[in-house]
Design a protein around this motif. Structure first.
Motif, short mmCIF file in Angstrom:
data_model
loop_
_atom_site.label_atom_id
_atom_site.label_comp_id
_atom_site.label_asym_id
_atom_site.label_seq_id
_atom_site.Cartn_x
_atom_site.Cartn_y
_atom_site.Cartn_z
N TYR A 42 9.83 43.67 64.68
CA TYR A 42 9.60 42.71 63.60
C TYR A 42 10.84 42.44 62.78
CZ TYR A 42 4.73 43.76 64.65
OH TYR A 42 3.54 43.92 65.28
N GLY A 43 11.99 43.03 63.15
CA GLY A 43 13.21 42.88 62.37
C GLY A 43 14.02 41.67 62.79
N LEU A 44 15.21 41.60 62.23
CA LEU A 44 16.12 40.51 62.56
C LEU A 44 17.32 40.99 63.37
CD1 LEU A 44 16.20 38.66 59.11
CD2 LEU A 44 14.92 38.04 61.18
N GLY A 45 17.49 42.31 63.51
CA GLY A 45 18.66 42.86 64.18
C GLY A 45 18.76 42.41 65.63
N GLU A 46 20.02 42.33 66.10
CA GLU A 46 20.30 41.92 67.48
C GLU A 46 21.26 42.90 68.12
OE1 GLU A 46 21.89 37.97 67.33
OE2 GLU A 46 20.03 37.11 66.59
N LEU A 47 21.01 43.19 69.40
CA LEU A 47 21.89 44.04 70.19
C LEU A 47 22.13 43.34 71.52
CD1 LEU A 47 23.40 46.66 70.88
CD2 LEU A 47 21.19 47.63 71.60
N LYS A 82 20.47 40.17 75.55
CA LYS A 82 20.38 40.36 74.11
C LYS A 82 18.95 40.74 73.73
CE LYS A 82 20.51 36.84 71.17
NZ LYS A 82 21.03 35.76 70.33
N ILE A 83 18.84 41.84 72.99
CA ILE A 83 17.56 42.28 72.43
C ILE A 83 17.54 41.79 70.99
CG2 ILE A 83 16.09 44.25 71.84
CD1 ILE A 83 17.64 45.84 73.99
N SER A 84 16.52 41.06 70.63
CA SER A 84 16.41 40.57 69.26
C SER A 84 15.16 41.16 68.61
CB SER A 84 16.37 39.04 69.23
OG SER A 84 15.30 38.58 70.02
N GLY A 85 15.08 40.99 67.29
CA GLY A 85 13.91 41.48 66.56
C GLY A 85 13.95 42.96 66.24
N ILE A 86 15.14 43.57 66.31
CA ILE A 86 15.24 45.01 66.08
C ILE A 86 15.02 45.30 64.59
CG2 ILE A 86 16.72 47.04 66.24
CD1 ILE A 86 18.03 45.68 68.68
N THR A 87 14.12 46.21 64.33
CA THR A 87 13.76 46.60 62.97
C THR A 87 14.86 47.46 62.36
OG1 THR A 87 11.46 46.62 63.71
CG2 THR A 87 11.92 47.69 61.62
N PHE A 123 20.95 49.40 61.94
CA PHE A 123 20.54 48.02 61.74
C PHE A 123 20.04 47.87 60.32
CE2 PHE A 123 20.56 48.55 66.26
CZ PHE A 123 20.95 47.32 66.75
N GLU A 124 20.60 46.89 59.59
CA GLU A 124 20.24 46.66 58.20
C GLU A 124 20.05 45.17 57.96
OE1 GLU A 124 22.48 49.83 55.46
OE2 GLU A 124 23.85 48.49 56.53
N THR A 125 19.10 44.85 57.12
CA THR A 125 18.87 43.48 56.68
C THR A 125 19.02 43.45 55.17
OG1 THR A 125 17.29 43.14 58.48
CG2 THR A 125 17.22 41.56 56.66
N GLU A 126 19.76 42.46 54.68
CA GLU A 126 19.97 42.33 53.23
C GLU A 126 19.78 40.89 52.80
OE1 GLU A 126 23.27 44.96 51.42
OE2 GLU A 126 24.04 44.26 53.36
N GLU A 127 19.12 40.74 51.69
CA GLU A 127 19.02 39.42 51.07
C GLU A 127 20.25 39.23 50.20
OE1 GLU A 127 16.75 37.14 51.78
OE2 GLU A 127 15.75 38.55 53.13
N THR A 128 20.93 38.12 50.36
CA THR A 128 22.11 37.81 49.56
C THR A 128 21.87 36.51 48.82
OG1 THR A 128 23.18 36.60 51.36
CG2 THR A 128 23.61 38.97 51.23
N TRP A 129 22.78 36.17 47.95
CA TRP A 129 22.62 34.94 47.16
C TRP A 129 22.57 33.69 48.03
CZ3 TRP A 129 26.33 31.17 47.38
CH2 TRP A 129 27.55 31.53 47.93
#
Length: 164
Positions: A42-47, A82-87, A123-129
């Motif tokens: 369910y994430g946005l990370g990609e490998l 490419k694997i996408s959606g990594i939490t 793998f990290e997701t951050e909200e930025t401005w």
């Protein structure tokens, strides 16, 4: 045709079918991107994994930090996936590289080498401005390509230490 001749012909046909099935099984190679094991992502990370080995296929195993396999994906020689959606989280990355895939035991029968990266990928997701940023990793199995591996080392792994 008498009964004995029919019986002998039936046996020859049965043997031929068994031999053909065995030959076909021996040459089995999953397609690149075939997940042997998968988890909900369910994430946005990609490998992105580059199998730049010109002769050997690879199985990539992604585990949690307790070595529990979460994903296993097959990548053919000279192909990329490419694997996408990594939490978000930290994951260990293991590899089986070889020839003659044994799908019953999820390993290679010929020339198999097992290794892992020397440190977990985070793998990290951050909200930025200005939107959302997330981790994008690239791994080359043999040679470092620009921005791949980020100076990570491969560590050989014994069969008994490989996650199953």
């Amino acid at each position: 045709m008498n009964c004995t001749k029919r019986y002998v012909i039936s046996i020859f046909i049965l043997i031929a079918l068994v031999c053909a099935a065995a030959a076909q099984e021996q040459g089995y190679r999953p397609l690149t991107g075939k997940f042997i094991k998968d988890t909900q992502r369910y994430g946005l990370g990609e490998l992105t994994i580059i199998n730049d080995n010109s002769q050997k296929d690879a199985l990539i195993v992604i585990t949690d930090l307790n070595q529990k396999p979460l994903m296993e994906v097959f990548i053919r020689s000279k192909e990329t996936f490419k694997i996408s959606g990594i939490t978000d989280g930290k994951y260990n990355i293991y590899f089986r590289v070889g020839n003659s895939w044994d799908r019953d035991n999820s390993k290679f029968l010929e020339d198999e080498v097992r290794y892992k990266l020397d440190r977990p990928l985070e793998f990290e997701t951050e909200e930025t401005w200005d939107g959302t940023s997330y981790s994008i990793w690239m791994i080359a199995l043999e040679e470092a390509v620009p921005d791949a591996n980020q100076a990570m080392e491969k560590i050989l792994v014994a069969e008994e230490d490989f996650p199953s």
